[in-house]
Design an enzyme around this catalytic site. Structure first.
Site, PDB file in Angstrom:
ATOM      1  N   ASP A   1     -18.239 -23.574  44.863  1.00 42.97           N
ATOM      2  CA  ASP A   1     -19.056 -24.286  43.867  1.00 42.97           C
ATOM      3  C   ASP A   1     -19.055 -25.767  44.237  1.00 42.97           C
ATOM      4  OD1 ASP A   1     -16.223 -24.215  43.114  1.00 42.97           O
ATOM      5  OD2 ASP A   1     -16.795 -25.339  41.324  1.00 42.97           O
TER       6      ASP A   1
ATOM      7  N   GLU B   1     -14.009 -24.406  40.735  1.00 43.57           N
ATOM      8  CA  GLU B   1     -12.996 -25.439  40.956  1.00 43.57           C
ATOM      9  C   GLU B   1     -13.428 -26.759  40.356  1.00 43.57           C
ATOM     10  OE1 GLU B   1     -10.637 -28.630  42.546  1.00 43.57           O
ATOM     11  OE2 GLU B   1     -12.789 -28.414  42.805  1.00 43.57           O
TER      12      GLU B   1
END
Ligand code: ZN
Length: 472
Positions: free
Chosen positions: A90, A153
């Site tokens: 991500d 994250e």
């Protein structure tokens, strides 16, 4: 066995590595809960990035697993023990002002540009190719190796939370999501708010009333802007002069104007990360310091003087939790949020980064007492424990040797105040992929990774994975 030249192995796969990385960089995998589906709880593009990695792994013959559509892994090797390599696919949104399309994977000037190039798609792909090389060389392994891929994250770590609830915790591992050489200690992170208590009885009228005060949005940033609204019944001109003198003395800029009959004071400071508050200028604390010079109403006065009394220094003197140790250095305190309004009173939101040997439970009690003495109570306390791997552990020794051998320089063991992805591993450290001396362009416009660094990191990861997994 013949000696392996890891750099040569990487070079021979260079085109393929760059092409695979570009494919991943072209997916705009920003958290997007508005477009979430049952199969893609963090957004369709985030899920696409996870699927991309899983299908790469499948194509190359790894065992793959999707974990709740928020994480997954690619595995090789055999044996009971497990090595974990933890990366994420991500990314944070692409800010304005890019000179290339942020989701293009553009290669120019020996760099690959894109959001996620260094954080963390480039390093994750480097680690993947490290595993792939070990696999393709057919080297005998005595442990299993897993590339664990997270997809949250940058926000709430729901990926690793879910993953480690359902999957095996590796015996040891590393996260290629920070800096080389090796980060062996990360301070503990305690976030909390202090909320002001007051009784309406103590509210007397005065010439100047603090109507509202705001600075900062996040615990982990030093506020670079603060604003106070005052109701001034007398002494206007003197206050304007006093404020101007104060701004000059403190070497900051600000504004004073009147709006709907109220006086508005604005002040600009300097932002910095909350783990290094001394690098910024806290606009909220500086403006509070000025307001403490005025004859404010009792409640407002208590708020601004408390700010100075408890938080004037970033090492915890005011709240009596000064501490440091050899492994991780000094405890730091950052006041990231200051907010006050006439009806509800005030709040301070802070992040404390504490050394690995500090006892935060005792620290919390101390803060409770000190703050209690000036009429504040603790609210919203959260605590993420320090993370530390012993220097003489097998993990650190192996990573250190590999790094030193390939780089031809000493691997300095680092301690930091921020938290890295490595803290979600029971025994893990952050290991790359930003090399010493390189500017940190993560989350910046025109984020990039040097191609030479991408290849070097891959060679280091390949050898580290082999060295860790080939031992009993
Ligand atoms: Zn990252």
């Amino acid at each position: 066995m013949e000696k392996i030249d890891w750099q040569v192995e990487v070079e021979s796969r260079k085109e393929e590595l760059i092409a695979d990385l570009q494919g991943l960089l072209q997916i705009p995998s920003v958290l997007d809960e508005k477009n979430a589906t049952e199969d893609a709880p963090l957004g369709v593009d985030v899920k696409r990035a996870l699927d991309y990695m899983l299908s790469l792994g499948e194509k190359d013959g790894f065992t793959t697993k999707n974990s709740g559509n928020v994480a997954g892994h690619l595995e090789m090797g055999e044996g009971k023990r497990l090595i974990g390599v933890l990366g994420h696919v991500d990314v944070v949104p692409a800010s304005d002002g890019w000179s290339v399309d942020p989701f293009s994977g553009t290669v120019k000037d020996d760099r690959v540009y894109s959001r996620g190039a260094i954080d963390d798609k480039g390093p994750t792909l480097a680690a993947y190719y490290g595993m792939k090389i070990v696999k393709e060389l057919g080297l005998p392994l005595k442990k299993r190796v897993r590339l664990i891929i997270g997809t949250d994250e940058e926000s709430d770590w729901r990926c690793v939370d879910h993953y480690f609830q359902h999957e095996e915790m590796p015996d040891m591992g590393f996260a290629p999501d920070a800096d080389f050489p090796i980060i062996i200690a990360e301070k503990g992170i305690a976030d909390l708010e202090l909320v002001q208590n007051f009784s309406p009885a103590e509210m007397k009228s005065s010439d100047i009333t603090l109507i509202s005060f705001t600075a900062g949005l996040r615990y982990n940033m030093v506020p670079d802007y603060a604003k106070a609204v005052l109701d001034i019944k007398a002494g206007h001109t003197e206050i304007i002069q006093l404020f101007q003198d104060f701004l000059e003395r403190r070497e900051v800029t600000g504004n004073y104007y009147v709006e709907s009959g109220y006086s508005v004071l604005e002040l600009d400071g300097k932002a910095a990360h909350g783990s290094e508050p001394e690098k910024g200028k806290n606009a909220g604390l500086i403006l509070a310091e000025f307001l403490a010079l005025l004859e404010l109403d009792q409640k407002g006065k208590t708020y601004v003087t408390t700010a100075g009394q408890l938080f004037a220094d970033s090492r915890g003197h005011g709240i009596n939790i000064v501490y440091s140790d050899k492994i991780s250095g000094e405890l730091t305190v950052n006041i990231g949020i200051l907010s006050y309004n006439e009806q509800d009173g005030g709040r301070f939101g802070l992040t404390i980064r504490y050394p690995v040997t500090f006892n935060m439970e005792i620290g919390k009690e101390t803060i409770k007492q000190v703050a209690g003495n000036v009429g504040f109570t603790i609210d919203k306390f959260s605590n993420s424990h320090p993370h530390h791997v012993e220097e003489d552990s097998e993990l650190i020794q192996v990573l250190k040797n590999v790094y030193e051998k390939q780089m031809g320089e000493k691997a300095q063991l680092l301690a930091i105040g921020g938290g890295t992805y490595a803290r979600s591993l029971k025994m893990g450290v952050a290991f790359g992929a930003l090399f010493p001396g390189r500017p940190d362009v993560a989350h910046q416009k025109d984020e990039y990774m040097e191609l030479a660094d991408l290849l070097k990191a891959t060679a280091i990861y390949a050898e580290a994975i082999y060295e860790l997994a080939s031992r009993e």
